[in-house]
Every structure is written in C-alpha cells, then in structure tokens.
Design a protein around this motif. Structure first.
Motif, PDB file in Angstrom:
ATOM      1  N   LYS A 539       0.683  -1.048   0.020  1.00 31.47           N
ATOM      2  CA  LYS A 539       0.089   0.134  -0.071  1.00 31.47           C
ATOM      3  C   LYS A 539       0.725   1.376   0.003  1.00 31.47           C
ATOM      4  O   LYS A 539       0.296   2.355  -0.024  1.00 31.47           O
ATOM      5  CB  LYS A 539      -0.907  -0.065   1.183  1.00 31.47           C
ATOM      6  CG  LYS A 539      -2.011  -1.173   1.102  1.00 31.47           C
ATOM      7  CD  LYS A 539      -2.946  -1.082   2.222  1.00 31.47           C
ATOM      8  CE  LYS A 539      -3.798  -2.186   2.036  1.00 31.47           C
ATOM      9  NZ  LYS A 539      -4.960  -2.257   3.124  1.00 31.47           N
ATOM     10  N   LEU A 563       0.784   7.001   0.640  1.00 27.44           N
ATOM     11  CA  LEU A 563       0.068   5.849   0.327  1.00 27.44           C
ATOM     12  C   LEU A 563      -0.058   5.788  -1.350  1.00 27.44           C
ATOM     13  O   LEU A 563      -0.145   6.764  -1.786  1.00 27.44           O
ATOM     14  CB  LEU A 563      -0.936   5.628   0.949  1.00 27.44           C
ATOM     15  CG  LEU A 563      -1.052   5.497   2.371  1.00 27.44           C
ATOM     16  CD1 LEU A 563      -2.519   5.474   3.275  1.00 27.44           C
ATOM     17  CD2 LEU A 563      -0.166   4.119   2.747  1.00 27.44           C
ATOM     18  N   ASN A 564      -0.493   4.691  -1.865  1.00 28.52           N
ATOM     19  CA  ASN A 564      -0.699   4.584  -3.058  1.00 28.52           C
ATOM     20  C   ASN A 564      -2.212   4.938  -3.571  1.00 28.52           C
ATOM     21  O   ASN A 564      -2.943   5.165  -2.471  1.00 28.52           O
ATOM     22  CB  ASN A 564      -0.686   2.982  -3.692  1.00 28.52           C
ATOM     23  CG  ASN A 564       0.622   2.551  -3.602  1.00 28.52           C
ATOM     24  OD1 ASN A 564       1.534   3.115  -4.375  1.00 28.52           O
ATOM     25  ND2 ASN A 564       0.738   1.265  -3.375  1.00 28.52           N
ATOM     26  N   GLU A 567      -5.518   4.088  -1.711  1.00 26.16           N
ATOM     27  CA  GLU A 567      -5.605   3.646  -0.306  1.00 26.16           C
ATOM     28  C   GLU A 567      -5.916   4.813   0.747  1.00 26.16           C
ATOM     29  O   GLU A 567      -5.608   5.975   0.570  1.00 26.16           O
ATOM     30  CB  GLU A 567      -3.950   3.103  -0.014  1.00 26.16           C
ATOM     31  CG  GLU A 567      -3.331   2.101  -0.830  1.00 26.16           C
ATOM     32  CD  GLU A 567      -4.322   0.767  -0.855  1.00 26.16           C
ATOM     33  OE1 GLU A 567      -5.207   0.718   0.051  1.00 26.16           O
ATOM     34  OE2 GLU A 567      -4.032  -0.129  -1.733  1.00 26.16           O
ATOM     35  N   THR A 568      -6.572   4.294   1.682  1.00 24.65           N
ATOM     36  CA  THR A 568      -6.694   5.141   2.590  1.00 24.65           C
ATOM     37  C   THR A 568      -6.043   5.194   4.032  1.00 24.65           C
ATOM     38  O   THR A 568      -5.727   3.746   4.401  1.00 24.65           O
ATOM     39  CB  THR A 568      -8.229   5.537   3.247  1.00 24.65           C
ATOM     40  OG1 THR A 568      -8.732   3.989   3.112  1.00 24.65           O
ATOM     41  CG2 THR A 568      -8.966   6.412   2.383  1.00 24.65           C
ATOM     42  N   LEU A 573      -3.829   0.700   9.654  1.00 22.39           N
ATOM     43  CA  LEU A 573      -2.585   0.560   8.753  1.00 22.39           C
ATOM     44  C   LEU A 573      -1.354   1.239   9.292  1.00 22.39           C
ATOM     45  O   LEU A 573      -0.330   0.756   9.040  1.00 22.39           O
ATOM     46  CB  LEU A 573      -2.900   1.455   7.366  1.00 22.39           C
ATOM     47  CG  LEU A 573      -1.965   1.449   6.243  1.00 22.39           C
ATOM     48  CD1 LEU A 573      -1.606   0.137   5.843  1.00 22.39           C
ATOM     49  CD2 LEU A 573      -2.374   2.066   5.159  1.00 22.39           C
TER      50      LEU A 573
END
Ligand code: 6R9
Length: 645
Positions: A539, A563-564, A567-568, A573
C-alpha cells in the motif's frame, strides 16, 4: 555552562593508575611524532609467531590508497587470547556467564576450560570443511558458545560474521548471502527478558533466500522444540566426537579476522572488515588503557556480541589481556531495574560498561532500584554508543557510582575497531557529556562543509587524519565503496559521519550523526534501510525516514509515508506498517511514529528535503528555513498540521 562542570581525576586514581596525565601527554606526543617506533613497541603486548618489523603503511589518497599495519607480522588471535595465558593463569576465570533468569545458575570458565571449549568448537568447524578464509555466520544469543564460536573461527583462520540475534530472517539472509557464507552457527532459541527468541526457525526462513548456505550448526540452549533438517547438525553431538586439542593457524597480520555488518547512509548494510594484527592490538591497547585493567578485576561490558562493542570489549580486548570478562544473557531491566546492579554485586564487578540508553531507562525507574544494591566492588564506569546527556551522566556518577568512580565515555565506531576518543581514568578530568581527548595515535580534525580545517574552540564535522592500527580495512567485496564512503567527502581524511564540537580545553563533544544514519538506543540504523522496508509494503508509494528526539532511546524513528492512490490512511494501517518494518528488519527498526503524508517536500530535481522533515519530526516548526526551492511548498503546511506528537 556544562563545559565548566569539571570532575577532576579522583586522588586514588591519580596515584595508582597505570597512566597519569603527564604520562598520557608523553604517550600521545610519542605516538604522533614517531608513530612507527611507538606502535612497534606497543606491538610487543601481543604474542607473535613472527614479530613485525614495520608498523603503519597507509595512505588515504586516491591514487595511493592503502591501509596496512604490521604487515610482515604473523600471529593468531586465539593463541593470544587463550594459549599464551595457560602457563600463568590457566586456572583463573576467563568468562563469567550470567543467565537471563536470575534464578538460574551462572557459569564460569577458566582459561584452561575456555581453551578446551574453543579447540573443540574449532575441530567441529574443521570437520564440516571450514578452512582459512571461509566465512562463518554466527547467529547466537548471549551464551558462552558465542565466545567459543568466534574464537574457534579465529583459531583456524575462518572469518566470522556475527549477526545480532534480534535481526529478522530477511536481514540475516542478506548478510549470509553478501559474504557468501556456507555455514551458520545458531541456537535452538535465545532467551531475553524471560521470553524466547526463535533463532533456529529464523535461520530456516533465511535459508530460502541465502543460496550459499549449506550447513547449520545448532547449539542446544533452551531445549525448545525445533525442527532439524538435512543441513542441520547438533553442536553437542558433533563436539562429542572431536578432540579438545586444535593447533592454531598462523595468520598474517593483515589476514581478515571478522566481518561485521553496519548501517550506512545509503543502500544495504556494509560488511566492515577488520584484520588480525592491528585490530587485536587496538582491542588490547584500548582495553588496558581506558579501563586501566588489573589482574583480578571483573570487567563487564554489557553489550551484545552482535555489535562491535561486544566483539572488542567482551571478547577480544579482555581475553587478549588475560582479564575476567562477564557475559550477560539478558536485559538491563528484567525482572526489574535492579538487575544490572544485582549482577554487579553477585560477581563483584569492578568495571561496568554500558550504553546511555540503558542508563536513561533505569534512571526513569527511580533511585531505589539502585540503592537497594551494594555496588561496593564498582570502581570504574563506562559508556558507549551515543552521546550521553549530562543528566544521565550525573545520575550514573552520583547514584550508581556514589561519586567514587570515574566515567569513561568512549567514542568510536564499528569502523574504528575500538575506542578513539575517551578519557583515561587516572589522567583525564571529566566533563559530563564529553568523550574528552583522543587516545594515543588518534588525530582528530574538525572541518566545515567545504572541508576547510577549523582550529580552536569550534563545531564541525569530525575527521581523522592519520590511520591507527584498529581501523577497518575494507568493505567486504566492495573496496571502491570503502574509499567512496569514508575518504571522498573530505579528500585525504577519514570522515566519521559525526558532528562534533571542540571546547577551549581541546575536549571533544560528539553531537551526533550528520548523515542519514540515526542512532536508536545506541544502535545504528540507516534511514534508507527503513525506507526500503516501508516501500515494500503493497500500500506504500513512498517513504522518508528521519530521527526524532526520544527521551530514552536517544533518537526514535519517524517515518513519513505516502500511500498508493486509492488507499486510505487508518490507525490499523499505521500499526500494520510498524509491524511490517519490525518483521522486515527486526524490532530495533520499528518506527516510533508514522505520519501519513499526501506529498513529501521535494526540490524541483526531485530530492527530498530531509532538513524540513527532521525539523517537523523534532517539533521545531517555527524555523523551517527556506522552502522556496520546493516543487510544491504547500505540502509543508499539511505536514506541519498533521505532525504526530
Ligand atoms: C561503538 C559504536 C557508531 C556511532 C558513532 C556515533 C555514535 C558511539 C559515542 C557516540 C557520542 C559516544 N557514538 N559512541 N556518540 N558519544 N561515546 O557505537 O559503534 O554502532 O558503529 O556506532 O555511534 O554517532 O558514529 P557503532
């Protein structure tokens, strides 16, 4: 001003120490005016099969670059640490081993017993085909076999590469593969703070990514449940069938002794290579001088053998000097914060040598834990690994040492083999927080960003202008990287990577790394390594890691993560990424803070402005400096607003 706070050499030390101030001054002068004569004389402290006729042969200049010491000398490190002591102190304790669990029994090995153990271990290695020059990876907990194993390698001329037991399977695999090691010595499990560390299982996992690995020698330590496969050999079974007699291999002074991987500012960890004669001389000389070692003293370096401090001041320096060295399996604060001082009492320790981070942690738990122990055997205190803040210094001096023991704050690096800047207990007045003065043969210099030499009381980048015997010789397999890393920033000088201030008395005050290396609890961590681990996560698009102040660890790890797309960010995370790094590198690399950032501050050429990231992590947001060269200055506002405190 802290500079003015002076602790004079205690009278008892000034009178009785091997080296007083006048003697230190004379030694220092001799070491720089006639270096060859000085070091050839010092070389007599070792037992040579063929004595060297020349000392240093070196140049830090590009066309002529070389570092060699005592190059026509022949010796063996294990013979110096063991055999030569047998006649005079065969029955003296060489190693006291204190187990993790205070209720378990300590072990003691005399020089004679240690000699037999090392010979047996050496014969086991030989039986597995290990020869002079082969690399042997040692991934062991702090058990006596760790000392046996490295000395066994030295005895037969194999090159050991010790990997800290806290490193992950991946980190281990990288280190096995880099030096093309065919054999790993490990244990079923390690013990630390009442918990077990699955060392053998980690080796099994690493093996899949370490194609050179052929055999694993397993020491039974905890008796825990493990799987033994085709390449695995129980040490106790192999040792039962070999002799306790093993001749030593004659080694040229410049033959390699060990590789130790350490973090730098770029790329993968480097295999720092130390050789036989110069390293052992430096270990012996500095252990003798800085700790004023006397027969009968119990010397305790509370480091792990996985770091250079453990190599030089648990094993090689003390044993070369015929000392009694204490090896401790566990943690400083388990079962409670009295543990170190109880061990001091139990074994009547004379000198204790530890890291400021341990002292800061113990200090937090309060003085009672110290006061309920006696510590009457203690005479000398040491620190290493990071700058010590004056508050921790005073606590160590006043509470632990009850004012009677000097503190030797030793500044050095994996690359330097042993201490370079440190007080001598009978010679040097102390200032809390300063490593004080250079040891004989050490020529520090401060330079500015442009390499201009700075004189007098000033701050700058710390270089060393002349070689010393304990200096590393190369980066394993990458001599060009060795030259590039240490000798090109300031031409003709060894650059340490540290910033430093010199005061009006010529005392040195190390201020910390000026490169992208952070010092977490006295352990070196390259920011690039943590970044690489983070971006491996599916991610994560990009990561930038900097140090942040931490009141126990000295520095903590602060990671900015982009992030990518799609993504959140979430608390889950955040935790998952910390776990991820922990698994990729090891617990010591776990980020203390992760900040999700939509963008990182970059110059128009795409270079991340770490200066800004460091300031934000430090909480110093009022003086971010010039941000006008950023491609997108607005990212800074977001970073400041969402700072993790
Ligand atoms: C021996 C060891 C080396 C780096 C070094 C410096 C820091 C070590 C210090 C110190 C201030 C001291 N460092 N000792 N800083 N005062 N007494 O620690 O080796 O793991 O290679 O780390 O540690 O920044 O450059 P290593």
């Amino acid at each position: 001003m802290s500079d003015q706070e002076l602790y004079p050499v205690p009278a008892a030390w000034a009178e009785a120490a091997k080296v007083n101030r006048a003697q230190y001054d004379a030694m220092y002068r001799a070491s720089v005016t006639d270096s060859d004569a000085f070091w050839l004389e010092q070389a007599k402290r070792l037992d040579w099969m063929k004595a060297p006729t020349a000392a240093g042969d070196w140049s830090f200049d590009e066309g002529d670059f070389r570092i060699q010491w005592f190059k026509d000398g022949v010796l063996n490190v294990a013979a110096n640490c063991l055999d030569r002591h047998l006649a005079t102190r065969g029955d003296q304790t060489a190693i006291i081993w204190e187990p993790d669990d205070p209720a378990a029994a300590p072990k003691r090995f005399t020089y004679r017993e240690l000699h037999a153990e090392v010979c047996r271990f050496a014969n086991v290695l030989k039986a597995q085909g290990v020869k002079k020059g082969d690399r042997v990876t040692v991934y062991l907990p702090m058990i006596p076999e760790a000392a046996f194993a490295v000395l066994a390698c030295a005895r037969i001329g194999a090159i050991h590469s010790v990997v800290f037991g806290g490193f992950s399977p991946d980190a281990l695999a990288g280190r096995i593969a880099d030096c093309d090691s065919k054999i790993v010595i490990t244990a079923d499990e390690g013990r630390r703070g009442g918990r077990r560390v699955a060392l053998k299982a980690n080796v099994d996992e690493a093996a899949a990514r370490a194609p050179s690995l052929e055999k694993v020698i397993v020491v039974k330590s905890t008796g825990g449940d493990i799987t033994m496969g085709a390449r695995d050999i129980w040490y106790h079974e192999a040792a039962a069938g070999v002799s306790a007699d093993c001749p030593v291999e004659p080694m040229n002074a410049e033959d390699p002794l060990f590789i130790l991987y350490t973090s730098g500012s770029t790329g993968q960890p480097k295999g720092v290579l130390h050789t036989t004669g110069g390293y052992l001389l430096w270990a012996s000389f500095t252990h003798d001088l800085v700790f004023d070692y006397r027969p009968g003293n119990v010397f305790w370096c509370a480091a792990d053998i996985g770091w250079v401090t453990g190599h030089t001041y648990i094993v090689y320096g003390p044993l070369a000097n015929g000392a009694t060295t204490l090896m401790y399996e566990g943690l400083p604060n388990w079962p409670d914060a009295s543990r170190i001082w109880q061990v001091v009492d139990r074994h009547q320790v004379h000198t204790v040598f530890t890291a400021p981070t341990a002292l800061r942690a113990l200090m937090k738990d309060g003085d009672d834990f110290v006061r309920r122990t006696s510590r009457t055997s203690l005479r000398l205190l040491g620190t290493v690994g990071e700058p010590i803040n004056p508050e921790a210094w005073r606590w160590y001096h006043d509470v632990v040492g009850e004012g009677r023991s000097p503190i030797v704050d030793t500044w050095w690096q994996t690359e330097t083999g042993g201490a370079l800047i440190a007080p001598l207990p009978g010679a040097t007045d102390l200032k809390p927080g300063s490593a004080t003065l250079p040891l004989p043969g050490v020529q520090p210099q401060l330079v500015d960003e442009n390499g201009q030499v700075l004189e007098g009381a000033v701050s700058g980048n710390l270089c060393i202008t002349a070689s010393w015997p304990g200096q590393m010789r190369t980066v394993w397999n990458d001599h060009a990287r060795f030259f590039q890393t240490y000798f090109t920033t300031y031409r003709g000088k060894y650059f340490t990577g540290d910033g430093c201030r010199r005061d009006e008395d010529g005392y040195y005050w190390i201020t910390g790394r000026v490169d992208d290396v952070i010092n977490v609890s006295g352990h070196r961590m390259g920011t690039a390594e943590v970044e690489s681990a983070l971006v491996l996560h599916p991610k994560v698009a990009e990561a930038a890691v900097v140090g942040m102040p931490h009141d126990v660890k000295g520095q903590g790890i602060y990671a900015y993560v982009t992030l990518n797309a799609g993504e959140t960010a979430s608390a889950e995370l955040n935790t998952a990424l910390k776990q991820w790094v922990r698994k990729e590198i090891g617990p010591i690399a776990t980020p203390d803070a992760i900040q999700f950032a939509p963008g990182l501050p970059k110059t128009r050429s795409g270079k991340i402005m770490r200066r800004i990231l460091r300031k934000i992590a430090e909480g110093d947001v009022s003086s971010l400096g010039d941000t006008s060269t950023l491609a997108d200055p607005s990212v800074v506002d977001d970073l400041v607003t969402n700072r993790v405190s």
